[in-house]
Structures are given as structure tokens and as C-alpha cells.
Write a protein that holds these residues in place. Structure first.
Motif, short mmCIF file in Angstrom:
data_model
loop_
_atom_site.label_atom_id
_atom_site.label_comp_id
_atom_site.label_asym_id
_atom_site.label_seq_id
_atom_site.Cartn_x
_atom_site.Cartn_y
_atom_site.Cartn_z
N GLY A 82 0.80 -1.22 0.00
CA GLY A 82 0.00 0.00 0.00
C GLY A 82 0.83 1.26 0.00
O GLY A 82 0.29 2.37 -0.11
N GLU A 83 2.15 1.14 0.14
CA GLU A 83 3.07 2.27 0.10
C GLU A 83 3.96 2.16 -1.13
O GLU A 83 4.21 1.07 -1.63
CB GLU A 83 3.97 2.31 1.35
CG GLU A 83 3.22 2.37 2.66
CD GLU A 83 4.15 2.26 3.85
OE1 GLU A 83 3.72 2.58 4.95
OE2 GLU A 83 5.33 1.85 3.67
N TYR A 84 4.46 3.30 -1.59
CA TYR A 84 5.41 3.31 -2.71
C TYR A 84 6.69 4.00 -2.25
O TYR A 84 6.66 4.96 -1.49
CB TYR A 84 4.83 4.03 -3.92
CG TYR A 84 3.83 3.21 -4.69
CD1 TYR A 84 4.23 2.44 -5.78
CD2 TYR A 84 2.50 3.16 -4.30
CE1 TYR A 84 3.31 1.67 -6.48
CE2 TYR A 84 1.58 2.38 -4.99
CZ TYR A 84 2.00 1.64 -6.08
OH TYR A 84 1.09 0.87 -6.76
N GLY A 85 7.81 3.47 -2.73
CA GLY A 85 9.09 4.07 -2.40
C GLY A 85 10.14 3.68 -3.41
O GLY A 85 9.97 2.70 -4.17
N TRP A 86 11.24 4.42 -3.44
CA TRP A 86 12.35 4.15 -4.37
C TRP A 86 13.31 3.18 -3.69
O TRP A 86 13.91 3.50 -2.67
CB TRP A 86 13.07 5.44 -4.73
CG TRP A 86 12.21 6.40 -5.48
CD1 TRP A 86 11.44 7.41 -4.97
CD2 TRP A 86 12.03 6.46 -6.91
NE1 TRP A 86 10.80 8.07 -5.97
CE2 TRP A 86 11.13 7.52 -7.18
CE3 TRP A 86 12.54 5.70 -7.97
CZ2 TRP A 86 10.73 7.84 -8.47
CZ3 TRP A 86 12.15 6.03 -9.25
CH2 TRP A 86 11.26 7.09 -9.50
#
Length: 304
Positions: A82-86
């Protein structure tokens, strides 16, 4: 009578990709077993950030180990479901995909199914890709790249006065016509292949010039300098090439486009413009299928 549950049903209660509080049931030679009262899960010593005691309740992140057994870690991942990150690429395995550092001992797989068909367009070690967590049918955690819909929800519209600025960004998608970039200013940029002097890959960092601001706030960009500056840089490249080769080269404006691109990374049109510029300045001459520096060209090359 106490209800009995199959191992599969118990596993579903404790799902990979979630953070749950579990009680330390007992210590083992290789770590601890933590439990929810129905199922015990191994918390390996390598996944412990502080030494708990039997009976303590600890927050753990659940995942599947190499044998697809539910396992626990006290190391919290950089990116959760549910989260996005690099996340940074730490390994490339051609038959599987690329592995990402999500802050845990077990790296996260970005599957070959979610990567371009051409491996030259895959991210390389050290690149970063924008992903979230997903699960396959066996409850194993995988990385899922952000799609255009997700990117657009976090992007900001650009303003017209940004045209001409240079910005940094990261390639997040490639199509036949070019590359999509998410900039450090949180804008969506499209770079047409004609504006790419070199091939790009997913996860590559770029420094691009904003050439156009669309009505919807997206931007077009180019890796090339403004025309006059680009013409000079191309001419200087040819000048430097000849200076390193005793003032001559076996290429002229009659050379094939394939040879020109392979040797200089220039299109045939750009090469001819650069040759024309040097001829006009009196720095070179051409004869018998070769281009040679004149004395003025050698002096110009030494001055650079």
C-alpha cells in the motif's frame, strides 16, 4: 471444544507483508520462535534488532523464506504493502529479474514479468525504482512497479515558466517512442527517442532540459543542449577525436549512418552539421575518404 485449524488456515491468519505483534514463545539456538497462540514463526537471530525475553511481545514483519515458510523479522521494510518508495537494485538475475534492497536480509524480487523484454532496458545495480509490495499466489512478497496512474497521483503540474530549465529525474517507464521520467521536482516528463543521444533504461538518472509544458501540466524534455550549444559540442567532439589520432579520421559526411552512430553516438544529420561547422571555420579539410585537421584546427584543438 477448541476449534482446530489447518496449517494453511493458520498461515492465512499471519499473512506475509504485514506487521503484527507476536509473543516470544521460546528461544532457539538460531533465534526465537514467536507466536500468535496458534502458530509459531521463526524469528532468526539475523533478524533480531534487540534481544527479547520469553513472554515479551515484539512487533515483527512477516515474509516467506527460501522454502516458502512463514518467517519473521524485527527489521522494518523501507516499503510496505500500500506504500510506494524508491528501492535500490542490488542484484540482476537475467532469468528471474532484479533484486531490490527493502531493508531486510532477504532482498525483494522485481520479476522479469514486470520488466522490459529487452534486458538492456532493465535497471542496473545502484539504480532505484519506484515500487510497492505485492504477493503472488504462494503468499511470497514481490515488488510491483508504480504505473502511470500511481505516478500521476503523486505528480505536480508544471508551470509554463519552467520551460528551458534543466532538471534531474529517474526513468520509470519505457515505450517505443521514448522514456517517461519522474523528476526531482515531482513532474512527469516525456523524452522522445529523438531527444535521447544514448539509450536509456528503467531506473537511470537523467539530467534533462524542459522543452515544452503541456496544458495538463506534464512536460516534454530533452537530453540534448539547445541547438547552438549542441552544434558546438558535436563539432568539439570531432575535433578532439582527430587530435587523439594524429589529426585525421577515416570518416566524412559520406560515411554510413550506422558507422557514425556507433563511433560518435551522433545521428548522420548531427555529424554532417558538425563537419559543416568545422569546414566553415577552416579547421578541417576532406579528401580521399578522410577528414584531416588543418593547422588552424590543431591550434584550436590544443587550445581546448
Amino acid at each position: 471444544m477448541k476449534e482446530r485449524h489447518s496449517r494453511h488456515e493458520q498461515d492465512r491468519r499471519l499473512q506475509a507483508g504485514t506487521v503484527v505483534p507476536l509473543r516470544v514463545a521460546r528461544k532457539a539456538p538460531f533465534g526465537y520462535f514467536v507466536t500468535n497462540g496458534d502458530i509459531d514463526v521463526l524469528l532468526h537471530q539475523n533478524e533480531v534488532t534487540s534481544q527479547p525475553k520469553e513472554g515479551d511481545v515484539v512487533d515483527v514483519f512477516l515474509y516467506r523464506d527460501q522454502e516458502n515458510r512463514l518467517a519473521a523479522t524485527m527489521r522494518m521494510p523501507h516499503v510496505r504493502e500500500g506504500e510506494y518508495g524508491w528501492l535500490e537494485v542490488v542484484n540482476v538475475v537475467p532469468k528471474l529479474g532484479v533484486f531490490l534492497d527493502n531493508g531486510m536480509a532477504k532482498d525483494l524480487l522485481l520479476s522479469i514479468d514486470d520488466l522490459p523484454k529487452r534486458q538492456q532496458e532493465w535497471p542496473e545495480e545502484g539504480d532505484k525504482v519506484l515500487v510497492t509490495l505485492s504477493r503472488d499466489k504462494r503468499d511470497r512478497l514481490l515488488a510491483k512497479p508504480a504505473d502511470d496512474q500511481i505516478i500521476l497521483t503523486i505528480a505536480r503540474p508544471a508551470s509554463p515558466e519552467m520551460r528551458g530549465r534543466w532538471v534531474e529525474g529517474t526513468v520509470y517507464n519505457l515505450i517505443a517512442e521514448g522514456a517517461f521520467v519522474f523528476t526531482e521536482t515531482e513532474h512527469v516528463m516525456f523524452i522522445h527517442r529523438d531527444e535521447m543521444p544514448r539509450p536509456l533504461r528503467i531506473g537511470a538518472d537523467v539530467y534533462a532540459r524542459i522543452t515544452y509544458v503541456r496544458e495538463d501540466g506534464r512536460i516534454n524534455g530533452s537530453l540534448r543542449a539547445p541547438k547552438e550549444q549542441q552544434f558546438k559540442e558535436d563539432a568539439d567532439r570531432l575535433l578532439a577525436y582527430m587530435m587523439k589520432r594524429d589529426g585525421t579520421m577515416p570518416y566524412t559526411d559520406e560515411s554510413s549512418p550506422e558507422v557514425i552512430r556507433e563511433t560518435f553516438g551522433l545521428s548522420k544529420a548531427a555529424f554532417k552539421r558538425a563537419i559543416g561547422r568545422l569546414l566553415k571555420q577552416g579547421l578541417i579539410e576532406q579528401s580521399e575518404g578522410r577528414t584531416r585537421l588543418r593547422n588552424e584546427g590543431r591550434e584550436a584543438g590544443r587550445a581546448d
